[in-house]
Design a protein around this motif. Structure first.
Motif, PDB file in Angstrom:
ATOM      1  N   GLY A 179      58.856 -19.586  43.011  1.00 48.31           N
ATOM      2  CA  GLY A 179      57.551 -19.823  43.632  1.00 48.31           C
ATOM      3  C   GLY A 179      56.435 -19.075  42.906  1.00 48.31           C
ATOM      4  N   ALA A 180      56.758 -17.910  42.347  1.00 47.85           N
ATOM      5  CA  ALA A 180      55.748 -17.102  41.651  1.00 47.85           C
ATOM      6  C   ALA A 180      55.562 -17.582  40.210  1.00 47.85           C
ATOM      7  N   GLY A 181      56.236 -18.653  39.835  1.00 47.68           N
ATOM      8  CA  GLY A 181      56.039 -19.222  38.500  1.00 47.68           C
ATOM      9  C   GLY A 181      56.819 -18.516  37.408  1.00 47.68           C
ATOM     10  N   VAL A 182      57.827 -17.731  37.776  1.00 49.11           N
ATOM     11  CA  VAL A 182      58.614 -17.031  36.745  1.00 49.11           C
ATOM     12  C   VAL A 182      59.360 -18.063  35.892  1.00 49.11           C
ATOM     13  N   ASP A 183      59.389 -17.821  34.599  1.00 47.89           N
ATOM     14  CA  ASP A 183      60.088 -18.710  33.666  1.00 47.89           C
ATOM     15  C   ASP A 183      61.584 -18.364  33.706  1.00 47.89           C
ATOM     16  N   PRO A 184      62.462 -19.320  34.036  1.00 44.71           N
ATOM     17  CA  PRO A 184      63.894 -18.976  34.102  1.00 44.71           C
ATOM     18  C   PRO A 184      64.442 -18.456  32.778  1.00 44.71           C
ATOM     19  N   ALA A 185      63.775 -18.768  31.650  1.00 47.26           N
ATOM     20  CA  ALA A 185      64.231 -18.212  30.360  1.00 47.26           C
ATOM     21  C   ALA A 185      64.122 -16.687  30.376  1.00 47.26           C
ATOM     22  N   ARG A 186      63.197 -16.173  31.203  1.00 47.04           N
ATOM     23  CA  ARG A 186      63.063 -14.711  31.311  1.00 47.04           C
ATOM     24  C   ARG A 186      64.174 -14.122  32.171  1.00 47.04           C
ATOM     25  N   VAL A 187      64.621 -14.876  33.180  1.00 39.45           N
ATOM     26  CA  VAL A 187      65.766 -14.405  33.980  1.00 39.45           C
ATOM     27  C   VAL A 187      66.997 -14.346  33.064  1.00 39.45           C
ATOM     28  N   ARG A 188      67.216 -15.406  32.291  1.00 35.66           N
ATOM     29  CA  ARG A 188      68.371 -15.417  31.378  1.00 35.66           C
ATOM     30  C   ARG A 188      68.252 -14.284  30.354  1.00 35.66           C
ATOM     31  N   GLY A 189      67.021 -14.032  29.894  1.00 36.94           N
ATOM     32  CA  GLY A 189      66.795 -12.972  28.911  1.00 36.94           C
ATOM     33  C   GLY A 189      67.106 -11.599  29.493  1.00 36.94           C
ATOM     34  N   LEU A 190      66.721 -11.409  30.770  1.00 34.29           N
ATOM     35  CA  LEU A 190      66.999 -10.129  31.416  1.00 34.29           C
ATOM     36  C   LEU A 190      68.515  -9.915  31.519  1.00 34.29           C
ATOM     37  N   VAL A 191      69.219 -10.961  31.897  1.00 31.96           N
ATOM     38  CA  VAL A 191      70.682 -10.869  32.047  1.00 31.96           C
ATOM     39  C   VAL A 191      71.329 -10.596  30.679  1.00 31.96           C
ATOM     40  N   ALA A 192      70.883 -11.300  29.661  1.00 31.27           N
ATOM     41  CA  ALA A 192      71.457 -11.097  28.319  1.00 31.27           C
ATOM     42  C   ALA A 192      71.184  -9.669  27.833  1.00 31.27           C
ATOM     43  N   TRP A 193      70.006  -9.156  28.185  1.00 37.05           N
ATOM     44  CA  TRP A 193      69.665  -7.780  27.789  1.00 37.05           C
ATOM     45  C   TRP A 193      70.521  -6.779  28.555  1.00 37.05           C
TER      46      TRP A 193
END
Ligand code: GLU
Length: 324
Positions: free
Chosen positions: A260-274
């Motif tokens: 809802g806040a417009g977060v890009d799911p690529a950033r969620v995946r990036g956080l997990v990979a990090w």
């Protein structure tokens, strides 16, 4: 076993919104499976129907799709599988392994206290063998409206985990006889998950490490039902900014709120990979790239690292997710 014979599952409980911790577990499970050529099933663990109804929000399938996760075949809901759980209870009953347990929590606590040092009021206590009924009709599975427990005999159960290493648990000491059927008329988590993993041909269970010790109990249930236990992969958990486990009720970290806040799911995946140590700094990661980034040695090293440096959704992680 050929990779195509291997199978894992995503097993969300729709009792509250999925959060960043669930996203981490599901993304890693999915990426590992896609890298290794396993099938991925989606199983909705909706037996706790009162809480499941209250959850609301977008469907799990939509939330997975937003993360870039796909799965094979149709999702299965546990609430449609009562007959299979009843059959499993009958198999356990035929071996004299289950009994009716109408005991209240206070009775269990009192009987356990008589056997060992007192526990803090809210600490779980192991169900003591002294509360088992005498041989007779209470051993069996004749009624659906009474809690039933499965006998746990003393003995170390070794959980040989691909990520967390080998751990020994004695379910008789940690849990005592475990509930397999509830008086609400549906099976316990421990029974349902074991029956489904066996029935669905799940060879590799990947999930959060809060369930590591449950693997010992589930291995016993698998064997009592005549199945070989699956391989286990227990992944590090994600903590909130105060170092507590992400509870499903922490709304701002729900996937719906991030979406809802417009977060890009690529950033969620990036956080997990990090977090997993697959990339040196958070960076957007395409779903298609994630499987190439995660393998068994990386997961093991990640697990070892989180003993002293847990994965935390702190200010830095939040700033990253929101694009700054
Ligand atoms: N449904 C469980 C949960 O959401 C997961 C069960 C499992 O992976 O064994 O916590």
């Amino acid at each position: 076993m050929q990779p195509a014979d291997r199978c894992t599952r995503l097993a969300p409980s729709p009792t509250g919104p999925l959060h960043v911790g669930n996203a981490c577990t599901f993304l890693v499970t999915w990426a590992l499976a896609r890298r290794l050529g396993w099938r991925v099933l989606l199983r909705i663990e909706d037996l706790d129907r009162d809480r499941a109804r209250a959850a609301g929000g977008r469907g799990v399938a939509e939330q997975l799709a937003w993360l870039g996760i796909d799965y094979d075949g149709e999702p299965v809901s546990q609430s449609t599988r009562l007959a299979a759980y009843e059959r499993a209870m009958a198999v356990l009953a035929s071996q004299g392994l289950v009994f009716e347990s109408p005991h209240s929590r206070a009775e269990v606590r009192e009987a356990a206290a008589a056997l060992s040092a007192p526990h803090a009021d809210d600490a779980p206590v192991a169900f003591p063998a002294t509360l088992r009924p005498a041989t007779g009709p209470a051993w069996g599975f004749a009624r659906r409206d009474v809690n039933h427990r499965m006998r746990m005999d003393p003995g170390i159960e070794h959980v040989d985990d691909r990520v967390a290493g080998t751990h020994g648990f004695d379910p008789a000491r940690t849990d005592g006889d475990v509930i397999t059927w509830t008086k609400a008329g549906w099976p316990s988590y421990q029974l349902a998950v074991s029956v489904d993993d066996a029935a669905q041909g799940v060879t590799d269970v990947v999930r959060g490490e809060d369930l590591l010790h449950s693997a010992a109990i589930q291995a016993r249930i698998h064997r009592a039902l005549g199945f070989a236990p699956p391989r286990w992969w227990h992944l590090p958990l994600v903590l909130d900014g105060e170092g507590r486990r992400l509870a499903k009720r922490r709304g701002s970290l729900s996937l719906d709120a991030l979406h809802g806040a417009g977060v890009d799911p690529a950033r969620v995946r990036g956080l997990v990979a990090w977090w997993a140590g697959a990339i040196g700094e958070p960076a957007p990661v395409d779903a298609a790239r994630l499987p190439a980034l995660l393998d068994e040695p990386i997961l093991r090293a990640w697990h070892a690292r989180t003993r002293s440096a847990p994965n935390t959704v702190d200010e830095r992680a939040l700033a990253w997710l929101h694009g700054s």
